[in-house]
Design a protein around this motif. Structure first.
Motif, PDB file in Angstrom:
ATOM      1  N   ILE A  52       1.871   6.963  -6.560  1.00  0.00           N
ATOM      2  CA  ILE A  52       0.828   7.887  -7.031  1.00  0.00           C
ATOM      3  C   ILE A  52       1.232   9.342  -6.766  1.00  0.00           C
ATOM      4  O   ILE A  52       1.114  10.209  -7.639  1.00  0.00           O
ATOM      5  N   LYS A  74       0.820  -1.193   0.000  1.00  0.00           N
ATOM      6  CA  LYS A  74       0.000   0.000   0.000  1.00  0.00           C
ATOM      7  C   LYS A  74       0.866   1.260   0.000  1.00  0.00           C
ATOM      8  O   LYS A  74       0.610   2.248  -0.685  1.00  0.00           O
ATOM      9  N   PHE A  80     -23.018  36.016 -34.057  1.00  0.00           N
ATOM     10  CA  PHE A  80     -21.829  36.422 -34.784  1.00  0.00           C
ATOM     11  C   PHE A  80     -22.053  37.486 -35.846  1.00  0.00           C
ATOM     12  O   PHE A  80     -21.118  38.147 -36.259  1.00  0.00           O
ATOM     13  N   LEU A 114       2.571   1.992  -3.281  1.00  0.00           N
ATOM     14  CA  LEU A 114       1.594   2.492  -4.247  1.00  0.00           C
ATOM     15  C   LEU A 114       1.298   3.975  -4.003  1.00  0.00           C
ATOM     16  O   LEU A 114       1.247   4.785  -4.934  1.00  0.00           O
ATOM     17  N   LYS A 115       1.141   4.303  -2.716  1.00  0.00           N
ATOM     18  CA  LYS A 115       0.864   5.698  -2.379  1.00  0.00           C
ATOM     19  C   LYS A 115       1.991   6.601  -2.851  1.00  0.00           C
ATOM     20  O   LYS A 115       1.774   7.662  -3.442  1.00  0.00           O
ATOM     21  N   GLY A 154     -20.558  40.939 -26.826  1.00  0.00           N
ATOM     22  CA  GLY A 154     -19.310  40.254 -27.164  1.00  0.00           C
ATOM     23  C   GLY A 154     -18.110  41.133 -26.882  1.00  0.00           C
ATOM     24  O   GLY A 154     -17.007  40.671 -26.664  1.00  0.00           O
ATOM     25  N   ILE A 155     -18.332  42.435 -26.892  1.00  0.00           N
ATOM     26  CA  ILE A 155     -17.275  43.395 -26.564  1.00  0.00           C
ATOM     27  C   ILE A 155     -17.741  44.169 -25.343  1.00  0.00           C
ATOM     28  O   ILE A 155     -18.909  44.535 -25.250  1.00  0.00           O
ATOM     29  N   GLY A 156     -16.839  44.432 -24.423  1.00  0.00           N
ATOM     30  CA  GLY A 156     -17.203  45.217 -23.243  1.00  0.00           C
ATOM     31  C   GLY A 156     -17.873  44.375 -22.176  1.00  0.00           C
ATOM     32  O   GLY A 156     -17.766  43.150 -22.181  1.00  0.00           O
ATOM     33  N   TYR A 200      -9.657  49.433 -27.449  1.00  0.00           N
ATOM     34  CA  TYR A 200      -8.800  48.336 -27.886  1.00  0.00           C
ATOM     35  C   TYR A 200      -7.801  48.764 -28.955  1.00  0.00           C
ATOM     36  O   TYR A 200      -6.832  48.069 -29.203  1.00  0.00           O
ATOM     37  N   LYS A 227     -14.162  37.695 -38.236  1.00  0.00           N
ATOM     38  CA  LYS A 227     -14.973  38.466 -37.286  1.00  0.00           C
ATOM     39  C   LYS A 227     -15.187  37.682 -35.996  1.00  0.00           C
ATOM     40  O   LYS A 227     -15.185  38.249 -34.907  1.00  0.00           O
ATOM     41  N   GLN A 228     -15.380  36.377 -36.138  1.00  0.00           N
ATOM     42  CA  GLN A 228     -15.595  35.565 -34.940  1.00  0.00           C
ATOM     43  C   GLN A 228     -14.358  35.518 -34.072  1.00  0.00           C
ATOM     44  O   GLN A 228     -14.399  35.721 -32.861  1.00  0.00           O
ATOM     45  N   PHE A 249     -11.922  37.499 -34.044  1.00  0.00           N
ATOM     46  CA  PHE A 249     -11.660  38.840 -33.538  1.00  0.00           C
ATOM     47  C   PHE A 249     -12.370  39.036 -32.194  1.00  0.00           C
ATOM     48  O   PHE A 249     -11.806  39.536 -31.233  1.00  0.00           O
ATOM     49  N   LYS A 250     -13.623  38.579 -32.177  1.00  0.00           N
ATOM     50  CA  LYS A 250     -14.415  38.691 -30.940  1.00  0.00           C
ATOM     51  C   LYS A 250     -13.781  37.901 -29.813  1.00  0.00           C
ATOM     52  O   LYS A 250     -13.789  38.307 -28.654  1.00  0.00           O
ATOM     53  N   TYR A 305     -24.009  40.443 -33.331  1.00  0.00           N
ATOM     54  CA  TYR A 305     -23.274  40.707 -32.085  1.00  0.00           C
ATOM     55  C   TYR A 305     -24.214  40.788 -30.895  1.00  0.00           C
ATOM     56  O   TYR A 305     -24.091  41.668 -30.059  1.00  0.00           O
ATOM     57  N   LEU A 314      -9.781  11.193  -5.502  1.00  0.00           N
ATOM     58  CA  LEU A 314      -8.666  11.566  -6.370  1.00  0.00           C
ATOM     59  C   LEU A 314      -8.899  11.083  -7.801  1.00  0.00           C
ATOM     60  O   LEU A 314      -8.621  11.785  -8.774  1.00  0.00           O
ATOM     61  N   LEU A 331       1.752  12.283  -9.533  1.00  0.00           N
ATOM     62  CA  LEU A 331       0.999  13.531  -9.524  1.00  0.00           C
ATOM     63  C   LEU A 331       1.913  14.744  -9.490  1.00  0.00           C
ATOM     64  O   LEU A 331       1.718  15.722 -10.217  1.00  0.00           O
ATOM     65  N   VAL A 377     -10.902  39.752 -28.498  1.00  0.00           N
ATOM     66  CA  VAL A 377     -11.336  40.882 -27.681  1.00  0.00           C
ATOM     67  C   VAL A 377     -11.780  40.388 -26.299  1.00  0.00           C
ATOM     68  O   VAL A 377     -11.366  40.905 -25.268  1.00  0.00           O
ATOM     69  N   ALA A 378     -12.595  39.328 -26.322  1.00  0.00           N
ATOM     70  CA  ALA A 378     -13.157  38.826 -25.067  1.00  0.00           C
ATOM     71  C   ALA A 378     -12.075  38.312 -24.134  1.00  0.00           C
ATOM     72  O   ALA A 378     -12.188  38.429 -22.913  1.00  0.00           O
ATOM     73  N   VAL A 424      -6.620   0.176  -1.415  1.00  0.00           N
ATOM     74  CA  VAL A 424      -6.367   1.525  -1.936  1.00  0.00           C
ATOM     75  C   VAL A 424      -7.598   2.042  -2.673  1.00  0.00           C
ATOM     76  O   VAL A 424      -8.031   3.174  -2.494  1.00  0.00           O
ATOM     77  N   TYR A 463     -24.741  38.526 -28.279  1.00  0.00           N
ATOM     78  CA  TYR A 463     -24.367  37.287 -27.591  1.00  0.00           C
ATOM     79  C   TYR A 463     -25.368  36.951 -26.494  1.00  0.00           C
ATOM     80  O   TYR A 463     -25.704  35.791 -26.294  1.00  0.00           O
ATOM     81  N   MET A 488      -4.196  -3.504  -3.269  1.00  0.00           N
ATOM     82  CA  MET A 488      -4.836  -2.737  -4.337  1.00  0.00           C
ATOM     83  C   MET A 488      -6.296  -2.473  -3.998  1.00  0.00           C
ATOM     84  O   MET A 488      -6.775  -1.343  -4.098  1.00  0.00           O
ATOM     85  N   TRP A 509     -25.168  41.448 -23.455  1.00  0.00           N
ATOM     86  CA  TRP A 509     -23.772  41.404 -23.876  1.00  0.00           C
ATOM     87  C   TRP A 509     -23.650  41.368 -25.399  1.00  0.00           C
ATOM     88  O   TRP A 509     -24.349  40.639 -26.077  1.00  0.00           O
TER      89      TRP A 509
END
Lengths: 440, 295
Positions: A10, A3, B258, A6-7, B43-45, A119, A86-87, A89-90, B261, B13, A14, A93-94, B4, B263, B1, B41
């Motif tokens: 692990i 045991k 899109f 194994l611990k 999309g901007i601001g 912007y 355009k998409q 771009f958004k 605008y 986990l 991680l 921006v976001a 555990v 959203y 095993m 919204w």
């Protein structure tokens, strides 16, 4: 395996995963900060994915020559078609990850929120003192009296036509609307599509409607004023123009199923000489030199003013013209100064305007007549003549002059009008409703 | 095993990554979508909270929304009442043919499903083309010129034309699932029925269809979800036009987000969209609630 082992196993696993991912994150920041010391990387966001012809070619040429002149600068181009552009771009921006230099449409429906949101970096008038930009061309790139972008092109609408087809069927190139209708009838009879148009894209229909309004009224401001004042439905001129548009549809003025035709389809129809006319903007100036088109077409292609309307007050020289595309620099860019230098380099009149014009790639945003060599194509010459003779210009077209939703809805209404889903009267009352909703 | 794995901490986990992915990839976006649906919204601001304003607007005054929903339901009905009966009949025929032809036909019918939607949609746009398109050409050839249409460009034919494309594109899937279902029905049942005197058509209505019920249920559910989600084909052919004659929900939502605008508004549509999907599915679950046959 006990045991305990194994611990331990692990935990080690991680911890390793954590360290690796942390390092990966750090690595990004390390390389970024290291690179600013040695070489500068500028992110360039463009709407021109075709880097081998027209504007895309010009853009890439200038970027390459800038990198050659400044070996410490590396420019990373990301190019997407208009809609995906355009998409994304958004998204940029976001997430506050604006590219250092980016393409913008100088229309309130696109650029105004960007300027308002802070912007885009300010461009001082003295920086572009000798660049030959007219104040009018910068109008839609300005907010609160400050400049935030530079236009790259002059866009205006013309009627392209095929000389060969007009002489073959013995038709006069139309100078009035009724001649246009007559020409349409003759071409129809002979199995030729009179005017090729990309009705699926809708915006072209809205522009054509505005063209008719201007030709009816002779007043470039009329349509904007009517919408701002929300007095659309009672306006007789707006109604007449809508009826004109429907009449053009009724005589079969456009190709069959034009409402379902996209840009490429309409363009092909004209380029394959299956359509006699093509209503489109000056950005198609490269058609006369496009290696993909037949020689017969290139020999026959020509351009003229959109016809006037008998009884209307508009002159043929009252044209729809605006400055659409342009560039801006990100206000929050880490390499703002370098990006600004690049922008000023590209937009210097001896580069974008001169090279672009002389290679027949664009109709530039700055005055290009001083760069004329006499070796221009027919289209270049005709377009120059049409633009320089203009007695009035529209500026940003009506559907782009308000909010993005106004644009979407107004364009859809135009499509419904030509598809005869609504009457001209209903069209106007719908536009008025929309104006009340969207225009403050 | 064993020890555990039965330790609560280990369980936590091990479950945690999945839980986190679920929370951030599904739960969180849905909650965010509901929240954004209550904002203006662009999309901007920054988004402004406006409560249920968007929902009210959509439900009470957005005709395009209702038209899109109606069109989606038409498509669903077309799937259920046109595409699926044909697919079932073809599945039975392929099943009966046997041998090599069975494999050949199975492949042929499934081909449209492996071709990208972009390609098949463009192909159909060409077929529908009023000037060069095959469909009008064939009508001409058969002296049926009066039936010629501006398929995708006419208010009257656009929707049905798009529905036909969708049915064609999804036909292979429907067929394949029925076919797999048919393969799962043991031959002895047919034999027993025959001994009992059942023949021909009766064999199918009394044995095949009832035994296929679970398959039909799955297939219908898939079809209906697919109809409501329809986006690619519409976007690639008419983009909802002319006007909003062939508009579908997903495409309309996309245009709002899109192109306009809006959203916030688009998120509100998406929330209603999810509710509509759930409602239709619950309805179908109810219809098919009756007992399943065991064999």
């Amino acid at each position: 395996m006990s045991k305990r082992t194994l611990k331990v196993f692990i935990s080690v696993l991680l911890v390793t995963v954590m360290i690796v991912s942390l390092l990966a994150g750090f690595q990004g920041t390390f390389t970024a900060s290291a690179s600013t010391k040695k070489t500068v990387e500028i992110k360039f966001f463009s709407n021109l994915p075709d880097r081998t012809s027209n504007q895309g070619k010009l853009e890439q040429m200038l970027i390459d020559s800038y990198m050659k002149a400044n070996p410490n600068v590396k420019i990373k181009v990301e190019a997407l078609q208009d809609e995906p552009y355009k998409q994304k771009f958004k998204v940029y921006v976001a997430t506050n990850q604006m590219p250092d230099i980016f393409m913008v449409w100088g229309q309130p429906s696109f650029f105004l929120p960007v300027m308002k949101g802070g912007y885009a970096a300010e461009i001082k008038p003295e920086q572009i003192k000798n660049y030959g930009f007219k104040t009018s061309s910068l109008k839609d790139f300005m907010y609160n009296g400050k400049i935030y972008g530079l236009p790259r092109n002059t866009d205006f609408m013309v009627l392209y036509y095929n000389k060969g087809l007009f002489s073959k069927y013995n038709v006069k190139v139309p100078t009035t609307f009724s001649e246009l209708l007559d020409a349409a009838k003759v071409f129809r009879k002979n199995g030729i599509a009179p005017i090729a148009i990309n009705g699926k894209d809708k915006w072209i229909l809205a522009i054509l409607y505005q063209e008719l309004v201007v030709k009816e009224s002779g007043d470039q401001k009329l349509i904007y004023d009517a919408i701002s004042k929300k007095s659309v439905s009672k306006n007789q001129i707006l109604l007449k123009a809508a009826k004109d548009l429907v009449e053009l549809v009724n005589v079969g003025g456009f190709q069959d199923a034009f409402v379902a035709a996209d840009y490429g389809a309409a363009n092909n129809l004209f380029a394959q000489e299956k359509a006699a006319m093509y209503y489109m903007g000056s950005w198609e100036v490269g058609m006369a030199a496009n290696p993909n088109f037949s020689d017969s077409f290139k020999k026959n292609v020509d351009a003229t003013y959109f016809p006037i309307i008998s009884g209307g007050k508009g002159k043929k020289t009252d044209i729809l013209a605006w400055h659409g595309g342009g560039y801006a620099v990100s206000a929050n860019s880490k390499v703002k100064n370098e990006a600004m230098k690049l922008l000023l380099y590209m937009m210097h009149p001896t580069r974008w305007a001169k090279i672009g014009w002389q290679q027949g790639l664009v109709v530039p945003g700055q005055n290009w007549e001083k760069f004329m060599t006499g070796k221009e194509t027919v289209l270049q010459k005709k377009l120059t003549q049409i633009f320089s003779s203009a007695t009035s210009v529209s500026g940003t077209v009506w559907q782009d002059a308000f909010t993005p939703n106004f644009k979407t809805e107004a364009e859809t209404l135009c499509q419904m009008l030509v598809a005869k889903a609504i009457t001209p009267e209903k069209f106007l009352s719908k536009i008025e409703e929309l104006a009340k909703l969207e225009v403050k | 095993m064993q020890k555990v794995l039965s330790d609560k901490k280990t369980i936590l986990l091990l479950v945690l990554p999945g839980l986190l992915i679920y929370t951030f990839a599904i739960l969180f976006p849905i909650i965010l979508s509901i929240y954004l649906g209550m904002t203006d919204w662009s999309g901007i601001g920054k988004p402004n909270f406006i409560g249920l304003e968007n929902f009210k607007k959509i439900i009470f005054s957005d005709t395009t929304f209702w038209k899109s929903l109606r069109n989606a339901i038409f498509l669903a009905l077309a799937y259920v009442f046109v595409q699926h009966p044909i697919a079932l009949i073809f599945a039975i025929m392929i099943d009966k043919i046997g041998g090599k032809p069975e494999k050949v036909f199975r492949t042929i019918f499934f081909i449209p499903c492996v071709i990208p939607v972009v390609v098949t949609s463009r192909m159909w746009v060409s077929l529908y083309d009023p000037q060069y398109g095959l469909i009008n050409k064939i009508l001409d050839f058969l002296h049926l010129g009066f039936l010629k249409q501006q398929w995708l460009g006419d208010m009257k034919t656009a929707l049905i034309s798009v529905i036909i494309i969708c049915m064609w594109q999804g036909f292979g899937w429907a067929l394949l699932i029925y076919y797999a279902g048919l393969k799962g029905i043991p031959e002895e049942l047919y034999e027993a029925a025959r001994i009992d005197g059942a023949t021909g058509f009766k064999l199918y209505t009394k044995i095949t269809v009832p035994l296929l019920k679970p398959v039909i249920k799955v297939n219908f559910t898939i079809a209906i979800i697919y109809a409501l989600k329809q986006m690619e084909t519409v976007y690639l052919t008419t983009n909802g036009g002319p006007g909003d004659a062939s508009q579908f929900l997903a495409n309309y939502l996309y245009i709002r987000a899109f192109n306009s605008y809006q959203y916030g508004y688009a998120n509100a549509i998406s929330v209603l969209f999810v509710i509509a999907c759930l409602a239709v599915n619950i309805f179908f679950q109810k219809i098919f609630k009756s007992e399943n046959y065991e064999f």
